[in-house]
Design an enzyme around this catalytic site. Structure first.
Site, PDB file in Angstrom:
ATOM      1  N   LEU A 233      19.389  -8.108  -3.370  1.00 46.78           N
ATOM      2  CA  LEU A 233      20.777  -7.598  -3.413  1.00 46.78           C
ATOM      3  C   LEU A 233      21.351  -7.079  -2.366  1.00 46.78           C
ATOM      4  CD1 LEU A 233      20.233  -6.102  -7.057  1.00 46.78           C
ATOM      5  CD2 LEU A 233      21.490  -7.966  -6.439  1.00 46.78           C
TER       6      LEU A 233
ATOM      7  N   THR B 275      12.121  -8.026   4.908  1.00 41.87           N
ATOM      8  CA  THR B 275      11.371  -7.762   3.508  1.00 41.87           C
ATOM      9  C   THR B 275      10.292  -8.625   3.246  1.00 41.87           C
ATOM     10  OG1 THR B 275      11.955  -7.217   1.102  1.00 41.87           O
ATOM     11  CG2 THR B 275      12.898  -9.224   2.062  1.00 41.87           C
TER      12      THR B 275
ATOM     13  N   LYS C  59       7.253  -7.561   6.595  1.00 42.72           N
ATOM     14  CA  LYS C  59       7.320  -6.118   7.373  1.00 42.72           C
ATOM     15  C   LYS C  59       6.090  -5.907   8.161  1.00 42.72           C
ATOM     16  CE  LYS C  59      10.217  -4.337   3.437  1.00 42.72           C
ATOM     17  NZ  LYS C  59      10.136  -3.154   2.520  1.00 42.72           N
TER      18      LYS C  59
ATOM     19  N   ASP D   2      12.924   2.509   4.822  1.00 41.43           N
ATOM     20  CA  ASP D   2      12.382   2.588   3.580  1.00 41.43           C
ATOM     21  C   ASP D   2      11.952   4.236   3.221  1.00 41.43           C
ATOM     22  OD1 ASP D   2      12.607   0.121   2.627  1.00 41.43           O
ATOM     23  OD2 ASP D   2      10.755  -0.563   3.568  1.00 41.43           O
TER      24      ASP D   2
ATOM     25  N   ALA E 200      -0.950   0.486  -3.179  1.00 39.49           N
ATOM     26  CA  ALA E 200      -1.347   0.812  -1.905  1.00 39.49           C
ATOM     27  C   ALA E 200      -0.813  -0.261  -0.928  1.00 39.49           C
ATOM     28  CB  ALA E 200      -2.876   1.130  -1.683  1.00 39.49           C
ATOM     29  N   GLY E 201       0.310  -0.688  -1.255  1.00 41.01           N
ATOM     30  CA  GLY E 201       0.743  -1.842  -0.312  1.00 41.01           C
ATOM     31  C   GLY E 201       1.736  -1.304   0.680  1.00 41.01           C
TER      32      GLY E 201
ATOM     33  N   PRO F 175      -9.083  -0.138  -3.176  1.00 41.08           N
ATOM     34  CA  PRO F 175      -9.303   1.254  -2.327  1.00 41.08           C
ATOM     35  C   PRO F 175      -9.239   1.080  -0.831  1.00 41.08           C
ATOM     36  CG  PRO F 175     -10.857   1.063  -4.188  1.00 41.08           C
ATOM     37  CD  PRO F 175     -10.482  -0.342  -3.900  1.00 41.08           C
TER      38      PRO F 175
HETATM   39  P1  NAP Z   1       2.491  -5.109  -1.777  1.00 43.15           P
HETATM   40  O1  NAP Z   1       2.704  -4.861  -0.409  1.00 43.15           O
HETATM   41  O2  NAP Z   1       2.273  -6.609  -2.354  1.00 43.15           O
HETATM   42  O3  NAP Z   1       1.643  -4.119  -2.676  1.00 43.15           O
HETATM   43  C1  NAP Z   1       1.554  -4.098  -3.896  1.00 43.15           C
HETATM   44  C2  NAP Z   1       0.609  -3.078  -4.419  1.00 43.15           C
HETATM   45  O4  NAP Z   1       0.418  -3.201  -5.769  1.00 43.15           O
HETATM   46  C3  NAP Z   1      -1.099  -3.244  -3.939  1.00 43.15           C
HETATM   47  O5  NAP Z   1      -1.578  -2.016  -3.704  1.00 43.15           O
HETATM   48  C4  NAP Z   1      -1.703  -4.290  -5.134  1.00 43.15           C
HETATM   49  O6  NAP Z   1      -2.851  -4.063  -4.986  1.00 43.15           O
HETATM   50  C5  NAP Z   1      -0.946  -3.563  -6.173  1.00 43.15           C
HETATM   51  N1  NAP Z   1      -0.808  -4.500  -7.373  1.00 43.15           N
HETATM   52  C6  NAP Z   1      -0.200  -5.438  -7.722  1.00 43.15           C
HETATM   53  N2  NAP Z   1      -0.333  -6.036  -9.040  1.00 43.15           N
HETATM   54  C7  NAP Z   1      -1.210  -4.918  -9.476  1.00 43.15           C
HETATM   55  C8  NAP Z   1      -1.617  -4.920 -10.806  1.00 43.15           C
HETATM   56  N3  NAP Z   1      -1.122  -5.661 -11.794  1.00 43.15           N
HETATM   57  N4  NAP Z   1      -2.292  -3.782 -11.231  1.00 43.15           N
HETATM   58  C9  NAP Z   1      -2.445  -2.770 -10.175  1.00 43.15           C
HETATM   59  N5  NAP Z   1      -2.091  -2.813  -8.947  1.00 43.15           N
HETATM   60  C10 NAP Z   1      -1.333  -3.961  -8.716  1.00 43.15           C
HETATM   61  O7  NAP Z   1       3.968  -4.935  -2.410  1.00 43.15           O
HETATM   62  P2  NAP Z   1       5.237  -3.852  -1.958  1.00 43.15           P
HETATM   63  O8  NAP Z   1       5.866  -4.391  -0.745  1.00 43.15           O
HETATM   64  O9  NAP Z   1       4.586  -2.504  -1.998  1.00 43.15           O
HETATM   65  O10 NAP Z   1       6.227  -3.738  -3.205  1.00 43.15           O
HETATM   66  C11 NAP Z   1       5.599  -3.314  -4.424  1.00 43.15           C
HETATM   67  C12 NAP Z   1       6.963  -3.315  -5.475  1.00 43.15           C
HETATM   68  O11 NAP Z   1       7.791  -2.231  -5.116  1.00 43.15           O
HETATM   69  C13 NAP Z   1       7.745  -4.595  -5.368  1.00 43.15           C
HETATM   70  O12 NAP Z   1       7.288  -5.440  -6.463  1.00 43.15           O
HETATM   71  C14 NAP Z   1       9.180  -4.178  -5.516  1.00 43.15           C
HETATM   72  O13 NAP Z   1       9.528  -4.335  -6.992  1.00 43.15           O
HETATM   73  C15 NAP Z   1       9.202  -2.636  -5.286  1.00 43.15           C
HETATM   74  N6  NAP Z   1       9.940  -2.428  -3.961  1.00 43.15           N
HETATM   75  C16 NAP Z   1      11.045  -1.654  -4.271  1.00 43.15           C
HETATM   76  C17 NAP Z   1      11.744  -1.259  -3.151  1.00 43.15           C
HETATM   77  C18 NAP Z   1      13.172  -0.483  -3.188  1.00 43.15           C
HETATM   78  O14 NAP Z   1      13.765  -0.182  -2.282  1.00 43.15           O
HETATM   79  N7  NAP Z   1      13.251   0.039  -4.531  1.00 43.15           N
HETATM   80  C19 NAP Z   1      11.151  -1.583  -1.867  1.00 43.15           C
HETATM   81  C20 NAP Z   1      10.214  -2.091  -1.809  1.00 43.15           C
HETATM   82  C21 NAP Z   1       9.285  -2.677  -2.816  1.00 43.15           C
HETATM   83  P3  NAP Z   1      -3.570  -5.033  -4.235  1.00 43.15           P
HETATM   84  O15 NAP Z   1      -3.764  -4.227  -2.846  1.00 43.15           O
HETATM   85  O16 NAP Z   1      -5.268  -5.089  -4.671  1.00 43.15           O
HETATM   86  O17 NAP Z   1      -3.122  -6.360  -4.158  1.00 43.15           O
END
Ligand code: NAP
Length: 276
Positions: free
Chosen positions: A21, A66, A70, A105, A131-132, A157
């Site tokens: 968006l 994004t 990143k 962010d 923890a992403g 972890p």
């Molecule tokens: P990411 O780097 O892929 O990290 C996702 C995290 O969630 C990892 O720690 C992953 O664990 C964990 N995870 C994924 N599926 C899971 C499940 N079913 N159960 C438990 N843990 C789970 O993604 P990210 O960039 O941090 O983004 C995460 C979410 O935040 C996105 O989907 C998005 O909707 C949101 N976001 C929002 C904004 C905003 O401005 N509002 C900005 C960025 C992101 P593993 O390490 O084990 O895979």
């Protein structure tokens, strides 16, 4: 951190990118301030990232980054100290042909945390689920706000330990969300749970009665977790404020101008409502 020379072109690079968006509210802001720039979404596969960044350098482009680029862009750029610590770049521009990377962010996460906890987070326990990449920005925001008690629930972890080490913050790492949220006054979801279905990262009944809730996920009609937590009497926000605030901070980095938040908010509201 600001660009010394306004970028000649603005883009967001990601893969996939059609759902973003950011073009909706960034173009509304550019138009409102009568700036002769368009903000475009570029779908860039990981294999094409290096060539794309070289082309964008020749064009004096700036923009956002994004998922999943990143961390990769952070490795290519001269990073601001904040982006270096978070290990991720979501905002970039060029200076004398050099790629400069920053992270807004953290500002987006800080704005949401401040709205949910107006008295600050110094004296409360916070739980972070995930923890992403986005969890890194949230952890940095909590650390900057002076939060000293942070539990992180991480499926992997090692990722949580790496984040804490890079940012230089002490955290408790636990493997399940139930343990993390016990006694936490602020609970933050930084996993994608609830993005596509009605799953929730933790049941509202597991939360402390005074807990407020920040779901980084956002979608049309609100996320299932935010809806359920509000129904159970918790203060709760989805990821829209974070999205808007990271965009407003990036806008100022590129243009040196205060972002027209009201215009951006209206465009974001319309964008969220019309998205599937
Ligand atoms: P990411 O780097 O892929 O990290 C996702 C995290 O969630 C990892 O720690 C992953 O664990 C964990 N995870 C994924 N599926 C899971 C499940 N079913 N159960 C438990 N843990 C789970 O993604 P990210 O960039 O941090 O983004 C995460 C979410 O935040 C996105 O989907 C998005 O909707 C949101 N976001 C929002 C904004 C905003 O401005 N509002 C900005 C960025 C992101 P593993 O390490 O084990 O895979």
């Amino acid at each position: 951190m600001r660009a010394r020379v306004r970028p000649a072109r603005l883009v967001i690079i990601g893969h996939p990118i059609a759902h973003s968006l950011s073009p909706v509210f960034q173009n509304a802001a550019l138009q409102a301030l009568q700036l002769p720039l368009r903000y475009e979404a570029l779908d860039v596969a990981p294999s094409a990232l290096r060539d794309t960044m070289m082309r964008l350098a020749l064009e004096q482009a700036g923009g956002n980054v994004t998922i999943p680029h990143k961390e990769a862009v952070a490795a290519m750029a001269r990073c601001s100290p904040l982006a270096e610590r978070v290990g991720a770049v979501n905002t970039f521009w060029h200076h004398d042909g050099e790629l400069v990377g920053h992270n807004t962010d953290v500002a987006g996460a800080s704005a949401t945390i401040a709205a949910l906890q107006p008295d600050g987070v110094h004296n409360i326990r916070c739980a972070l689920l995930g923890a992403g990449g986005s969890a890194a920005a949230v952890l940095m925001a909590l650390h900057e706000a002076g939060c000293a008690e942070i539990s992180v629930a991480a499926r992997t972890p090692a990722r949580a330990h790496q984040l804490a080490e890079r940012i230089g913050v002490r955290i408790d790492v636990v493997s399940d969300a139930d343990a993390a949220v016990r006694g936490a006054a602020l609970v933050i979801n930084a996993t994608p749970i609830g993005l596509r279905d009605d799953a929730m990262p933790i049941a509202p009944e597991q939360l402390a009665s005074n807990a407020s809730v920040f779901d980084l996920v956002y979608r049309r009609g609100g996320t299932p977790w935010v809806r359920a937590c509000r129904a159970a009497g918790h203060r709760a926000e989805d990821g829209q404020r974070m999205l808007l605030e990271q965009g407003a901070a990036a806008f100022t980095c590129w243009t040196g101008m205060t972002a027209p938040r009201d215009v951006m908010q209206r465009a974001l509201d319309d964008g969220v409502e019309s998205s599937a």
